[in-house]
Design a protein around this motif. Structure first.
Motif, PDB file in Angstrom:
ATOM      1  N   TYR A 139       4.108  15.251   8.620  1.00  0.00           N
ATOM      2  CA  TYR A 139       2.656  15.272   8.444  1.00  0.00           C
ATOM      3  C   TYR A 139       2.089  16.529   9.109  1.00  0.00           C
ATOM      4  O   TYR A 139       2.685  17.067  10.050  1.00  0.00           O
ATOM      5  N   ARG A 187      -4.446   8.186   9.071  1.00  0.00           N
ATOM      6  CA  ARG A 187      -5.191   7.831   7.851  1.00  0.00           C
ATOM      7  C   ARG A 187      -4.244   7.248   6.805  1.00  0.00           C
ATOM      8  O   ARG A 187      -4.561   6.259   6.136  1.00  0.00           O
ATOM      9  N   ASP A 188      -3.075   7.853   6.648  1.00  0.00           N
ATOM     10  CA  ASP A 188      -2.097   7.377   5.670  1.00  0.00           C
ATOM     11  C   ASP A 188      -1.618   5.966   6.024  1.00  0.00           C
ATOM     12  O   ASP A 188      -1.520   5.100   5.156  1.00  0.00           O
ATOM     13  N   SER A 221      -6.867  10.523  -1.727  1.00  0.00           N
ATOM     14  CA  SER A 221      -6.625   9.184  -2.256  1.00  0.00           C
ATOM     15  C   SER A 221      -7.907   8.550  -2.782  1.00  0.00           C
ATOM     16  O   SER A 221      -8.999   9.054  -2.572  1.00  0.00           O
ATOM     17  N   ASP A 266     -10.243   7.874   0.016  1.00  0.00           N
ATOM     18  CA  ASP A 266     -10.954   9.050   0.513  1.00  0.00           C
ATOM     19  C   ASP A 266     -12.109   9.442  -0.392  1.00  0.00           C
ATOM     20  O   ASP A 266     -13.104   9.983   0.066  1.00  0.00           O
ATOM     21  N   TRP A 310       4.711  11.352  13.475  1.00  0.00           N
ATOM     22  CA  TRP A 310       4.034  12.200  12.479  1.00  0.00           C
ATOM     23  C   TRP A 310       4.705  13.550  12.373  1.00  0.00           C
ATOM     24  O   TRP A 310       4.818  14.110  11.290  1.00  0.00           O
ATOM     25  N   ARG A 359      -4.454   3.563   5.334  1.00  0.00           N
ATOM     26  CA  ARG A 359      -4.637   3.426   3.882  1.00  0.00           C
ATOM     27  C   ARG A 359      -3.593   2.471   3.310  1.00  0.00           C
ATOM     28  O   ARG A 359      -3.914   1.590   2.515  1.00  0.00           O
ATOM     29  N   ASP A 360      -2.335   2.612   3.736  1.00  0.00           N
ATOM     30  CA  ASP A 360      -1.279   1.716   3.265  1.00  0.00           C
ATOM     31  C   ASP A 360      -1.569   0.273   3.679  1.00  0.00           C
ATOM     32  O   ASP A 360      -1.381  -0.648   2.888  1.00  0.00           O
ATOM     33  N   GLU A 404      -3.911  12.873   9.917  1.00  0.00           N
ATOM     34  CA  GLU A 404      -3.403  12.659   8.559  1.00  0.00           C
ATOM     35  C   GLU A 404      -2.437  11.476   8.538  1.00  0.00           C
ATOM     36  O   GLU A 404      -2.500  10.619   7.653  1.00  0.00           O
ATOM     37  N   PHE A 405      -1.563  11.416   9.523  1.00  0.00           N
ATOM     38  CA  PHE A 405      -0.597  10.329   9.610  1.00  0.00           C
ATOM     39  C   PHE A 405      -1.306   8.978   9.787  1.00  0.00           C
ATOM     40  O   PHE A 405      -1.005   8.004   9.094  1.00  0.00           O
TER      41      PHE A 405
END
Length: 90
Positions: free
Chosen positions: A37, A45-46, A2, A5, A32, A49-50, A42-43
């Motif tokens: 995921y 971070r996502d 993203s 990132d 997750w 980020r949202d 990863e979950f």
């Protein structure tokens, strides 16, 4: 990767520590995995980020979005046609 990132010039990552209840961590782990995921990190971070990209959404809005997305992915939601959603009676 993203925008968030790559904004720091190469994706170098820094570890952080957070404290969660065991019950909440169990919910995160179930989520997750259910959502497909590859990892807990990863979950998370996502999700972060949202939250950063869309700060105008309330916590309740995020819960509703998550519930609808989960229902869609698991087949628990109804399917509507485009015309039904837009109210086209023609």
């Amino acid at each position: 990767m993203s925008d968030a990132d790559t904004a720091n010039g190469g994706g170098d990552k820094t570890n952080i520590n957070i404290r969660l209840t065991e019950a909440f961590l169990e919910d995160i782990d179930a989520t997750w995995k259910d959502e497909g995921y590859n990892s807990r990190s990863e979950f998370i971070r996502d999700a972060l980020r949202d939250a950063v990209k869309h700060p105008d959404l309330s916590r309740e809005s995020w819960k509703e979005i998550a519930a609808v997305e989960h229902a869609r992915r698991t087949g628990e939601s109804e399917t509507f046609s485009r015309d039904e959603i837009l109210g086209d009676d023609e």
